[in-house]
Scaffold this motif. Sequence first.
Motif, PDB file in Angstrom:
ATOM      1  N   ILE A  21       0.629  -1.171  -0.012  1.00  8.96           N
ATOM      2  CA  ILE A  21      -0.360  -0.334   0.269  1.00  8.96           C
ATOM      3  C   ILE A  21       0.737   1.169   0.061  1.00  8.96           C
ATOM      4  CG2 ILE A  21      -1.968   1.558   1.299  1.00  8.96           C
ATOM      5  CD1 ILE A  21      -2.523  -1.355   2.923  1.00  8.96           C
ATOM      6  N   TYR A  23       1.153   5.917  -0.262  1.00 18.33           N
ATOM      7  CA  TYR A  23       0.717   6.681   0.538  1.00 18.33           C
ATOM      8  C   TYR A  23       2.160   7.698   0.273  1.00 18.33           C
ATOM      9  CZ  TYR A  23      -2.684   4.156   2.854  1.00 18.33           C
ATOM     10  OH  TYR A  23      -3.435   3.012   3.076  1.00 18.33           O
ATOM     11  N   ASN A  37      -6.177   6.549   6.651  1.00 22.99           N
ATOM     12  CA  ASN A  37      -6.810   5.945   7.439  1.00 22.99           C
ATOM     13  C   ASN A  37      -6.424   4.102   6.501  1.00 22.99           C
ATOM     14  OD1 ASN A  37      -9.241   4.191   7.859  1.00 22.99           O
ATOM     15  ND2 ASN A  37      -9.489   5.050   9.698  1.00 22.99           N
ATOM     16  N   VAL A  38      -6.248   3.193   7.527  1.00 25.42           N
ATOM     17  CA  VAL A  38      -5.698   1.746   6.315  1.00 25.42           C
ATOM     18  C   VAL A  38      -7.214   0.850   6.082  1.00 25.42           C
ATOM     19  CG1 VAL A  38      -3.617   2.092   7.310  1.00 25.42           C
ATOM     20  CG2 VAL A  38      -5.098   0.892   8.472  1.00 25.42           C
ATOM     21  N   ASP A  41      -7.980   0.622   2.881  1.00 28.52           N
ATOM     22  CA  ASP A  41      -6.845  -0.201   1.758  1.00 28.52           C
ATOM     23  C   ASP A  41      -7.059  -1.934   2.498  1.00 28.52           C
ATOM     24  OD1 ASP A  41      -5.262   2.423   1.559  1.00 28.52           O
ATOM     25  OD2 ASP A  41      -6.546   2.320   0.218  1.00 28.52           O
ATOM     26  N   LEU A  42      -7.095  -2.090   3.656  1.00 28.22           N
ATOM     27  CA  LEU A  42      -6.852  -3.351   4.468  1.00 28.22           C
ATOM     28  C   LEU A  42      -8.216  -4.515   4.473  1.00 28.22           C
ATOM     29  CD1 LEU A  42      -4.559  -2.765   7.353  1.00 28.22           C
ATOM     30  CD2 LEU A  42      -3.704  -3.537   5.268  1.00 28.22           C
ATOM     31  N   LEU A  67       0.092   3.343  14.705  1.00 30.65           N
ATOM     32  CA  LEU A  67      -1.186   2.724  14.383  1.00 30.65           C
ATOM     33  C   LEU A  67      -2.110   2.418  15.071  1.00 30.65           C
ATOM     34  CD1 LEU A  67      -3.116   1.890  11.663  1.00 30.65           C
ATOM     35  CD2 LEU A  67      -1.853  -0.253  12.625  1.00 30.65           C
ATOM     36  N   LEU A  74      -3.877   5.947  10.454  1.00 27.12           N
ATOM     37  CA  LEU A  74      -1.877   5.918  10.754  1.00 27.12           C
ATOM     38  C   LEU A  74      -1.555   7.512  10.764  1.00 27.12           C
ATOM     39  CD1 LEU A  74       0.598   3.603   9.876  1.00 27.12           C
ATOM     40  CD2 LEU A  74       0.029   4.773   6.952  1.00 27.12           C
ATOM     41  N   TYR A 107       1.159  -6.118   5.214  1.00 27.13           N
ATOM     42  CA  TYR A 107       1.082  -5.801   4.285  1.00 27.13           C
ATOM     43  C   TYR A 107       2.138  -4.742   4.317  1.00 27.13           C
ATOM     44  CZ  TYR A 107      -3.861  -7.146   4.355  1.00 27.13           C
ATOM     45  OH  TYR A 107      -4.577  -8.158   5.091  1.00 27.13           O
ATOM     46  N   ILE A 109       3.533  -1.175   3.785  1.00 25.83           N
ATOM     47  CA  ILE A 109       2.958   0.236   3.971  1.00 25.83           C
ATOM     48  C   ILE A 109       4.319   0.424   3.526  1.00 25.83           C
ATOM     49  CG2 ILE A 109       2.305   2.036   4.753  1.00 25.83           C
ATOM     50  CD1 ILE A 109       0.470  -0.155   4.823  1.00 25.83           C
TER      51      ILE A 109
END
Length: 802
Positions: A21, A23, A37-38, A41-42, A67, A74, A107, A109
């Motif tokens: 992911i 950002y 805000n994850v 995406d999750l 987190l 995040l 995941y 990031i």
Amino acid sequence: MGKGLYILFLLSLSGVLCISIHYSLPEEKKSGSLVANVLQDLKLQPGELSTLRAKLISKSTKQYFGLDPHSGNLFVNEKIDREALCGELDSCSLLSEIVLQNPLKIYNIEIQIEDVNDNSPEFTKTEFELAMPETVPVNTRFSLESAQDPDLGENSVQNYTLSPNGHFSLDVQSDEFGSKYVDLVLEKPLDREKEAQFGLTLTAVDGGVPQRTGTVQIHINVLDNNDNFPEFTQSEYKVKLKENSPEGTLVSKVEARDLDFGSNAEITYSFHRVPEKIRHLFHLHQSTGEITVLGPIDYEKETSYYMNIKATDGGGLSGHCKVLVEIEDENDNAPEISVISITSPLAEDSPLDTLVVLFSVTDRDSGDNGKTSCSVEMHLPFLLKTTVNNYYQLVTQRPLDREKDPEYNITITATDRGSPRLTSKRAIGVLISDVNDNPPEFEKSKYEMQLWENNIPGLLMGSLHAADLDVEENAKVTYSLLPSNASGGPVASYVSINSETGNLYVLRSLDYEQIKDFQVTVRASDGGSPPLSSEAVVRISVLDENDNAPFFLYPLQNSTSPCNDLVPKSVEAGYLVAKVVAVDGDSGQNSWLSYELLKATDPSLFSLGAQSGEVRTRRALTEWDTNKQRLIIQVRDNGHPPQTSTATLNILPVDGFSDPYMNIASVSHEVIEEEDGSLTMYLVVCLAAVSFVFLICIILFVVIKMHKKESSFITALPHFPPTLPEIPETGVDSQSGSLSRTYQYDVCLTGGSLSSEFRFLRPLIPVFSVGDPKVSENPRISSGSQVIPEQVEGRKPGEQVS
């Protein structure tokens, strides 16, 4: 494409999902600023991050982000300076990983740090000195030092301006790396005689908003003619340098030549248009051109360094070369072990493949120096599983037993593949929690306890102990008695047990003659859920005490009818007259009996077997022996203290068992006078009276003999065979087997029985017979012997005779 499919195939086999992911975030954001805000995406719902035990793992040395597992936000954890973090790199990003532990998902990031215009252009000096020969042709370029701006792109230096003058202008150019360089261009020939010095202001301008600037003063001295420029032997130098090289290590040596002479040929070396950090890492000797190490060289921070070297002669002319220093990696970083989660305490009944420790291993080196392997001790009941991105799972592979190993000290060892290899270790303690899997165990399955009879109620007989290998409530043991019977009654009426200590008590006094032994079953239960228990059997033996006196079976003790034994007068020594039989309610040596003859009418006539109880004659009977023999027999047991009982045995000597003069019944009805306190006085008075009467009789007898006159009062007594006369009430027995002539007698026999009556009539005139002096002692012996049986027979069974 084939490699990508192979990687996807490996990820599908491992069972761990990895998603990337991206950002972006401007630098200099305050702590707590929201990045993203994850959850979307999750593809998770609010609160699922907490349920899945999500953790944010930073790949850098600092935890720049945080987190919130509840909201999924995040946020910035620490203010980020892109220039300090990435330097001059175009792309600056921070890598983190969100790890979902159950099931394990990872995941990646990647947060791109965007540059902001927070730095102004700066020159290394506030003033620069330039020397120019007056013969310098028009359009000659003089390189100026560029301003340094840590920002990137439009925020870095975009242009330069020069203060107004009549001789010089600026020419701004960009190199292949995008950096701006400025040259001072001579537009009008110099004339030292007209103007020997120039003062110019150079301004560097960036393209940020708001725009930032930096200035430097340029002082130009016009010199005499110097028509040769210094020239380097190589236009570019390439060298390799190992990281962590000590200070003073020679990196390279540059050399420039000048065809001029004198001061115009004297060359000095200096850095030209290099970043400040290079000046802190390398030192250039201005005379020799040697480049040496000045500061720490770290491959993990920078893999190569590019620098410009300027050679200036005494006339102010200069030449340039480039030096490229490539840094070689050394294995100087040990693997780093980062523990993500630990399951402690761990239940001892945990199933196999239970996750115990989740951790990752990283190495900042490159190549083989950065490749790692991980291991744990082989004897532990745990297995190390490798996942993706150097994540490891430590899971259970064998059943656990807290009673054997209550705690495990696990040492994780990570080793890289460098030369020499570097190793890191991390010690982790895992406690094993207890479950109730061990029942209480007695020291032995069967106990033996002894107890003396006639005990005190509530007496402690002994103690039982059961040990439980578990802990706390699972090891708290309580004791109880199982229902059973003993001697026809419930065992709980005989004994009780302390539920906490296991002490066993007797509840009442026990009698060996009623109950000799019994057994109880004790159960030990722990406090677990469900409780576990074990049982032990306790056999209780009652020990005998000497609490029963012997009892005569023959002659029967306490019988209202005296026991009489007949013995022929013709028996010889050793004749078995009777056998005394006694029993004792006790056991063992307390029931070993011995017999003793306490008193007898004639002690020399009979003997008593101490063990057999047989009454035998010591000698043959004579006509002088009393017609009634009374024996007082005592039986004694072997206890401590001994108990005794006595019995009376009457022995009647007879001529034959068909003798019509046998009179047993009359003997059985004799009344034995009880002695009292005045007996001694009466005996003394009677003895005196008898002595006096006897003396008178002797005198009369002498007088009569002297006169030789026959007494008309004495008649000859007829001769009878020996009979069994009754002992007179006075206790005087002639012992001669004949009666005085003055006595008359009747014999009355009853048909078919051994009982008879033999009655003496009163004498007409008292007659005193002179016989054996022992005769006068018989009444006292008889009297004395009659008192004791009366007293003995009057005692209760088991009572001792003193």
